[in-house]
Design a protein around this motif. Sequence first.
Motif, PDB file in Angstrom:
ATOM      1  N   ARG A 120      36.014  42.652  35.864  1.00 49.87           N
ATOM      2  CA  ARG A 120      35.715  43.537  36.991  1.00 49.87           C
ATOM      3  C   ARG A 120      35.003  44.788  36.499  1.00 49.87           C
ATOM      4  NH1 ARG A 120      40.850  41.709  38.291  1.00 49.87           N
ATOM      5  NH2 ARG A 120      41.950  43.476  37.425  1.00 49.87           N
ATOM      6  N   SER A 159      46.202  37.860  33.530  1.00 48.83           N
ATOM      7  CA  SER A 159      46.219  36.547  34.176  1.00 48.83           C
ATOM      8  C   SER A 159      46.444  35.452  33.141  1.00 48.83           C
ATOM      9  CB  SER A 159      44.889  36.312  34.887  1.00 48.83           C
ATOM     10  OG  SER A 159      44.823  34.985  35.354  1.00 48.83           O
ATOM     11  N   ASN A 182      40.172  33.576  33.244  1.00 48.42           N
ATOM     12  CA  ASN A 182      39.544  34.830  32.867  1.00 48.42           C
ATOM     13  C   ASN A 182      39.003  35.552  34.100  1.00 48.42           C
ATOM     14  OD1 ASN A 182      39.920  34.537  30.058  1.00 48.42           O
ATOM     15  ND2 ASN A 182      38.175  33.154  29.960  1.00 48.42           N
ATOM     16  N   THR A 183      39.148  36.869  34.102  1.00 46.50           N
ATOM     17  CA  THR A 183      38.653  37.712  35.188  1.00 46.50           C
ATOM     18  C   THR A 183      37.965  38.924  34.568  1.00 46.50           C
ATOM     19  OG1 THR A 183      40.547  37.079  36.540  1.00 46.50           O
ATOM     20  CG2 THR A 183      39.320  38.999  37.250  1.00 46.50           C
TER      21      THR A 183
END
Length: 187
Positions: free
Chosen positions: A43, A36, A40-41
């Motif tokens: 998981r 991305s 920020n991601t």
Amino acid sequence: FNGDMVEELELHEGAFPVRYEDRSAGVLDVHTRDGSRTGNTFRVAASASNAGVMAEGPIGGRPVAGNKQATARGSWMVGARKSYLQYIFQRTFPDTSFIFGFEDVQGRLTYDLTPKNNITLYVLESYSALNRELTSKLGVNALVAAGYHYTLANLGWRYSPSEKLLIVNHAAWMREKFDNYNPTKLP
């Protein structure tokens, strides 16, 4: 391959594209996606056979607050997985003759040097193991324990000097290490 990192996956069983004209067996063409560039991601995932984490985000500057169209010059993405199916098999079937496990880490960096120049680095580091030591009916040449260590690094450069011309180059490095043992612990 970590499914969250795959953009496109194509299996060529026959009648290969010209790019694979020198192949004599099926070809699995895998393209990983960019991380991305807008935020920020992080998981965490768990399934019946493995657990994993994945993180991604922008590099080279932050997007402008309130402007969802603005993006950074690059992105990063990292994912790691570890199987635990081997532990479930050992607890559920104590006399099982097949214990297999894996773990891997994958990462990708993408950066736009200029609007027409882009570089990408992809790295995959994985390890898998097989353990059949609980089986007593194996012959002297049977595979009892095995370990496989695989590393892949792929550096790519993409240049588009005009709307009608695209130049793509890749340099890749691969390493495979393995150890296979029979019931007497010999290779």
